[in-house]
Motif scaffolding. Structure first.
Motif: not given
Length: 201
Positions: A65-81, A32-38
């Motif tokens: 652009l701020a929304g994109i960067l925040l979403t990327v940052a949120a995804t990059a930190f990982g965690g549960s799905p 789930d986690t990697l699939a959700l990141m993808g």
């Protein structure tokens, strides 16, 4: 008109069907986690493509652009799905909170977004907006709209957070964009209705 239709189809496909399809393909192989990141990649890449295509960095583009960067940052930190889904939704809530906090400024954020739109229409439209914002009615208009959009985006975040816990990930990815677009549609409809009711620019 035909070009607009194709753009709409492409945007809906990238933002609704593509995340669900990517998740469905990756989940059996990577979990789930990697699939959700993808699944977050298609809409992120589409947003970047649109920014590059427009080739103009104004207030609207900065918010995107701020929304994109925040979403990327949120995804990059990982965690549960679930945590990934909650972080992604938090971006919308954060933007809504920034809208409300901008009420402390002389001119709220929504005015600057409107100014970017009017600037594209030419100098006459931009001057008309400046005359309107200088009136008491103009100042009140943008403050009321800022409250509408700020509260609306925070409400959207609350609804999406509830759905994260209510639905399986696949169903959420497929159906939640319709709810998100529906809420945004209501906010735009409210904006146009209020604009006409006060005879704004």
């Amino acid at each position: 008109m035909k070009r607009l239709s194709w753009n709409l189809v492409a945007e809906l496909g990238v933002n609704i069907l593509a995340p669900w399809a990517v998740f469905s393909l990756l989940q059996p192989l990577y979990g789930d986690t990697l699939a959700l990141m993808g699944s977050a990649l298609p809409p992120l890449l589409w947003s970047l493509f649109e920014l590059i295509r427009v080739r103009r960095l104004d207030a609207v583009s900065v918010v995107v652009l701020a929304g994109i960067l925040l979403t990327v940052a949120a995804t990059a930190f990982g965690g549960s799905p679930k945590l990934l889904q909650l972080r992604e939704n938090a971006v919308t809530g954060l933007i809504g909170l920034v809208f409300l906090l901008s009420l402390c400024l002389r001119r709220p954020l929504l005015y600057h977004l409107a100014a970017a739109t009017f600037a594209r229409q030419g100098a006459e439209a931009a001057a008309r907006l400046e005359l309107f914002i200088a009136t008491p009615k103009g100042g009140s208009f943008f403050r009321h709209l800022t409250v509408l959009w700020g509260a609306g985006l925070i409400l959207q975040t609350a609804i999406m957070t509830w759905l994260v816990y209510l639905w399986p990930i696949g169903r959420y990815l497929l159906l939640s964009p319709f709810i998100g677009y529906g809420i945004l549609g209501l906010l735009f409809a409210g904006t146009f209705w209020y604009r006409r009711s006060v005879r704004a620019v």
